[in-house]
Design a protein around this motif. Sequence first.
Motif, PDB file in Angstrom:
ATOM      1  N   ALA A   1       0.856  -1.193   0.000  1.00  0.00           N
ATOM      2  CA  ALA A   1       0.000   0.000   0.000  1.00  0.00           C
ATOM      3  C   ALA A   1       0.887   1.237   0.000  1.00  0.00           C
ATOM      4  O   ALA A   1       1.893   1.280   0.717  1.00  0.00           O
ATOM      5  CB  ALA A   1      -0.884   0.001   1.233  1.00  0.00           C
ATOM      6  N   VAL A   2       0.554   2.193  -0.836  1.00  0.00           N
ATOM      7  CA  VAL A   2       1.360   3.418  -0.929  1.00  0.00           C
ATOM      8  C   VAL A   2       0.424   4.627  -0.953  1.00  0.00           C
ATOM      9  O   VAL A   2      -0.614   4.594  -1.619  1.00  0.00           O
ATOM     10  CB  VAL A   2       2.190   3.454  -2.248  1.00  0.00           C
ATOM     11  N   LYS A   3       0.805   5.668  -0.239  1.00  0.00           N
ATOM     12  CA  LYS A   3      -0.005   6.896  -0.249  1.00  0.00           C
ATOM     13  C   LYS A   3       0.824   8.036  -0.847  1.00  0.00           C
ATOM     14  O   LYS A   3       1.998   8.189  -0.524  1.00  0.00           O
ATOM     15  CB  LYS A   3      -0.391   7.289   1.185  1.00  0.00           C
ATOM     16  N   HIS A   4       0.188   8.811  -1.721  1.00  0.00           N
ATOM     17  CA  HIS A   4       0.847   9.994  -2.266  1.00  0.00           C
ATOM     18  C   HIS A   4      -0.040  11.198  -2.019  1.00  0.00           C
ATOM     19  O   HIS A   4      -1.238  11.147  -2.321  1.00  0.00           O
ATOM     20  CB  HIS A   4       1.062   9.857  -3.776  1.00  0.00           C
ATOM     21  N   ILE A   5       0.542  12.244  -1.487  1.00  0.00           N
ATOM     22  CA  ILE A   5      -0.232  13.462  -1.235  1.00  0.00           C
ATOM     23  C   ILE A   5       0.248  14.547  -2.194  1.00  0.00           C
ATOM     24  O   ILE A   5       1.455  14.682  -2.441  1.00  0.00           O
ATOM     25  CB  ILE A   5      -0.067  13.915   0.229  1.00  0.00           C
ATOM     26  N   ALA A   6      -0.698  15.264  -2.761  1.00  0.00           N
ATOM     27  CA  ALA A   6      -0.341  16.326  -3.694  1.00  0.00           C
ATOM     28  C   ALA A   6      -1.110  17.584  -3.325  1.00  0.00           C
ATOM     29  O   ALA A   6      -2.297  17.501  -3.006  1.00  0.00           O
ATOM     30  CB  ALA A   6      -0.695  15.899  -5.113  1.00  0.00           C
ATOM     31  N   ASN A   7      -0.444  18.721  -3.365  1.00  0.00           N
ATOM     32  CA  ASN A   7      -1.125  19.996  -3.104  1.00  0.00           C
ATOM     33  C   ASN A   7      -1.091  20.823  -4.364  1.00  0.00           C
ATOM     34  O   ASN A   7      -0.020  21.052  -4.931  1.00  0.00           O
ATOM     35  CB  ASN A   7      -0.406  20.764  -1.983  1.00  0.00           C
ATOM     36  N   TYR A   8      -2.269  21.248  -4.790  1.00  0.00           N
ATOM     37  CA  TYR A   8      -2.294  22.061  -6.001  1.00  0.00           C
ATOM     38  C   TYR A   8      -3.435  23.067  -5.923  1.00  0.00           C
ATOM     39  O   TYR A   8      -4.565  22.700  -5.591  1.00  0.00           O
ATOM     40  CB  TYR A   8      -2.449  21.165  -7.246  1.00  0.00           C
ATOM     41  N   ASN A   9      -3.130  24.323  -6.192  1.00  0.00           N
ATOM     42  CA  ASN A   9      -4.129  25.405  -6.146  1.00  0.00           C
ATOM     43  C   ASN A   9      -4.903  25.421  -4.829  1.00  0.00           C
ATOM     44  O   ASN A   9      -6.136  25.557  -4.810  1.00  0.00           O
ATOM     45  CB  ASN A   9      -5.126  25.265  -7.308  1.00  0.00           C
ATOM     46  N   GLY A  10      -4.188  25.219  -3.747  1.00  0.00           N
ATOM     47  CA  GLY A  10      -4.819  25.287  -2.423  1.00  0.00           C
ATOM     48  C   GLY A  10      -5.624  24.051  -2.043  1.00  0.00           C
ATOM     49  O   GLY A  10      -6.254  24.009  -0.992  1.00  0.00           O
ATOM     50  N   ILE A  11      -5.617  23.036  -2.905  1.00  0.00           N
ATOM     51  CA  ILE A  11      -6.399  21.825  -2.604  1.00  0.00           C
ATOM     52  C   ILE A  11      -5.430  20.681  -2.332  1.00  0.00           C
ATOM     53  O   ILE A  11      -4.422  20.525  -3.032  1.00  0.00           O
ATOM     54  CB  ILE A  11      -7.321  21.445  -3.786  1.00  0.00           C
ATOM     55  N   GLN A  12      -5.730  19.913  -1.295  1.00  0.00           N
ATOM     56  CA  GLN A  12      -4.892  18.731  -1.019  1.00  0.00           C
ATOM     57  C   GLN A  12      -5.550  17.477  -1.602  1.00  0.00           C
ATOM     58  O   GLN A  12      -6.728  17.208  -1.353  1.00  0.00           O
ATOM     59  CB  GLN A  12      -4.684  18.559   0.479  1.00  0.00           C
ATOM     60  N   TYR A  13      -4.781  16.744  -2.414  1.00  0.00           N
ATOM     61  CA  TYR A  13      -5.252  15.489  -2.989  1.00  0.00           C
ATOM     62  C   TYR A  13      -4.492  14.339  -2.345  1.00  0.00           C
ATOM     63  O   TYR A  13      -3.332  14.483  -1.970  1.00  0.00           O
ATOM     64  CB  TYR A  13      -4.987  15.445  -4.497  1.00  0.00           C
ATOM     65  N   LEU A  14      -5.175  13.204  -2.268  1.00  0.00           N
ATOM     66  CA  LEU A  14      -4.513  12.005  -1.743  1.00  0.00           C
ATOM     67  C   LEU A  14      -4.761  10.862  -2.715  1.00  0.00           C
ATOM     68  O   LEU A  14      -5.893  10.644  -3.163  1.00  0.00           O
ATOM     69  CB  LEU A  14      -5.116  11.653  -0.370  1.00  0.00           C
ATOM     70  N   ARG A  15      -3.702  10.165  -3.055  1.00  0.00           N
ATOM     71  CA  ARG A  15      -3.885   8.931  -3.839  1.00  0.00           C
ATOM     72  C   ARG A  15      -3.477   7.770  -2.955  1.00  0.00           C
ATOM     73  O   ARG A  15      -2.353   7.702  -2.489  1.00  0.00           O
ATOM     74  CB  ARG A  15      -3.029   8.940  -5.097  1.00  0.00           C
ATOM     75  N   SER A  16      -4.420   6.876  -2.772  1.00  0.00           N
ATOM     76  CA  SER A  16      -4.166   5.706  -1.954  1.00  0.00           C
ATOM     77  C   SER A  16      -4.089   4.500  -2.897  1.00  0.00           C
ATOM     78  O   SER A  16      -5.078   4.126  -3.515  1.00  0.00           O
ATOM     79  CB  SER A  16      -5.346   5.588  -0.982  1.00  0.00           C
ATOM     80  N   SER A  17      -2.893   3.923  -3.008  1.00  0.00           N
ATOM     81  CA  SER A  17      -2.691   2.863  -4.002  1.00  0.00           C
ATOM     82  C   SER A  17      -2.424   1.526  -3.341  1.00  0.00           C
ATOM     83  O   SER A  17      -1.852   1.458  -2.251  1.00  0.00           O
ATOM     84  CB  SER A  17      -1.448   3.141  -4.853  1.00  0.00           C
ATOM     85  N   HIS A  18      -2.809   0.482  -4.042  1.00  0.00           N
ATOM     86  CA  HIS A  18      -2.368  -0.857  -3.661  1.00  0.00           C
ATOM     87  C   HIS A  18      -1.818  -1.516  -4.921  1.00  0.00           C
ATOM     88  O   HIS A  18      -2.485  -1.572  -5.954  1.00  0.00           O
ATOM     89  CB  HIS A  18      -3.513  -1.691  -3.069  1.00  0.00           C
ATOM     90  N   MET A  19      -0.559  -1.984  -4.818  1.00  0.00           N
ATOM     91  CA  MET A  19       0.084  -2.593  -5.986  1.00  0.00           C
ATOM     92  C   MET A  19       0.480  -4.015  -5.650  1.00  0.00           C
ATOM     93  O   MET A  19       0.963  -4.288  -4.550  1.00  0.00           O
ATOM     94  CB  MET A  19       1.336  -1.816  -6.367  1.00  0.00           C
ATOM     95  N   LYS A  20       0.265  -4.903  -6.610  1.00  0.00           N
ATOM     96  CA  LYS A  20       0.622  -6.303  -6.361  1.00  0.00           C
ATOM     97  C   LYS A  20       1.018  -6.963  -7.682  1.00  0.00           C
ATOM     98  O   LYS A  20       0.376  -6.722  -8.721  1.00  0.00           O
ATOM     99  CB  LYS A  20      -0.587  -7.029  -5.756  1.00  0.00           C
ATOM    100  N   VAL A  21       2.047  -7.782  -7.613  1.00  0.00           N
ATOM    101  CA  VAL A  21       2.479  -8.502  -8.810  1.00  0.00           C
ATOM    102  C   VAL A  21       1.346  -9.407  -9.268  1.00  0.00           C
ATOM    103  O   VAL A  21       0.697 -10.080  -8.464  1.00  0.00           O
ATOM    104  CB  VAL A  21       3.739  -9.347  -8.506  1.00  0.00           C
ATOM    105  N   ASN A  22       1.078  -9.394 -10.575  1.00  0.00           N
ATOM    106  CA  ASN A  22       0.073 -10.292 -11.151  1.00  0.00           C
ATOM    107  C   ASN A  22       0.836 -11.460 -11.784  1.00  0.00           C
ATOM    108  O   ASN A  22       1.541 -11.284 -12.783  1.00  0.00           O
ATOM    109  CB  ASN A  22      -0.743  -9.533 -12.199  1.00  0.00           C
ATOM    110  N   THR A  23       0.682 -12.628 -11.188  1.00  0.00           N
ATOM    111  CA  THR A  23       1.486 -13.771 -11.655  1.00  0.00           C
ATOM    112  C   THR A  23       0.735 -14.607 -12.697  1.00  0.00           C
ATOM    113  O   THR A  23       1.235 -15.616 -13.165  1.00  0.00           O
ATOM    114  CB  THR A  23       1.838 -14.680 -10.458  1.00  0.00           C
ATOM    115  N   GLU A  24      -0.474 -14.164 -13.067  1.00  0.00           N
ATOM    116  CA  GLU A  24      -1.271 -14.982 -13.978  1.00  0.00           C
ATOM    117  C   GLU A  24      -1.057 -14.632 -15.438  1.00  0.00           C
ATOM    118  O   GLU A  24      -1.487 -15.351 -16.331  1.00  0.00           O
ATOM    119  CB  GLU A  24      -2.756 -14.813 -13.639  1.00  0.00           C
TER     120      GLU A  24
END
Length: 251
Positions: free
Chosen positions: A154-177
Amino acid sequence: MQSLYSNGFEHIYDAMYRSFINYQDEYDFYSALLNTYFKKSILEIGCGTGNLAAHFIESNIQYSGLDLSEDMVKLANQKNPKGDFYQGNMANFKVGREIDAVLITGRTTSYLLENKDLNGALQSIKENLTENGLLIFDFIDASRFFNTIKNGKAVKHIANYNGIQYLRSSHMKVNTELNNFMFDWKASYYKETNQEKILIAEDDSTVRAFTKDEWKLLLELNDYEILECIDRKSYAFDTYVYVARLKNPKL
Ligand SMILES: C[S@@+](CC[C@H](N)C(=O)[O-])C[C@H]1O[C@@H](n2cnc3c(N)ncnc32)[C@H](O)[C@@H]1O
């Protein structure tokens, strides 16, 4: 599921990525490479909303951009009225004039899911390049990155732009199929205001990473020679940049 590349969400992409990626650094890095090889005209594939384009348009390098998403191209045009942007698929495209160099940044190569598309892209690029034309691109390095997401991360990225705070909450996993080095990337995008977290978009995609050797062979099979391999960590990924040249004469 909503792609961040269309239907109004391209504006959110634009706001967030301007905070994730330092496009001035990107420009400094790629323009230095182009100058080293005396390249005067470029096509940027996967130009997105034209953030890198803005720097090139102000430079003495002749710039064109191509992107699959009509909405990204529209926004790139609005932001850069002097720009030259096209909608098209990198797996099969024609720009109608030969260019000195093709640039693919921001790990857009991750969307070449099948080797059929990848070979199609390398052939299309070849047809649009001058003799000795250059191909510069980055890619996520599976050899290093997959160890970190083998069991899911799980990874979180926070971005601030034009006075607004954005959050991206990601989950990454290898796809073995799947056949190639693929990973599943689920991302939820939020706007954060007054302690409130408002969900604005969700993206659920499967994208591709590569090994250095894999690209080396794919380039050789498509008549490119590698000039440089640069280890260049990007904001969230282990990334390499390859600089390759068409073998001369064009085969
Ligand atoms: C991660 S974004 C990177 C955008 C830009 N290079 C940047 O750094 O901000 C990937 C971009 O690739 C575009 N894209 C995805 N598949 C594509 C394809 N087959 N042909 C052309 N563009 C594509 C998307 O629409 C999106 O704008």
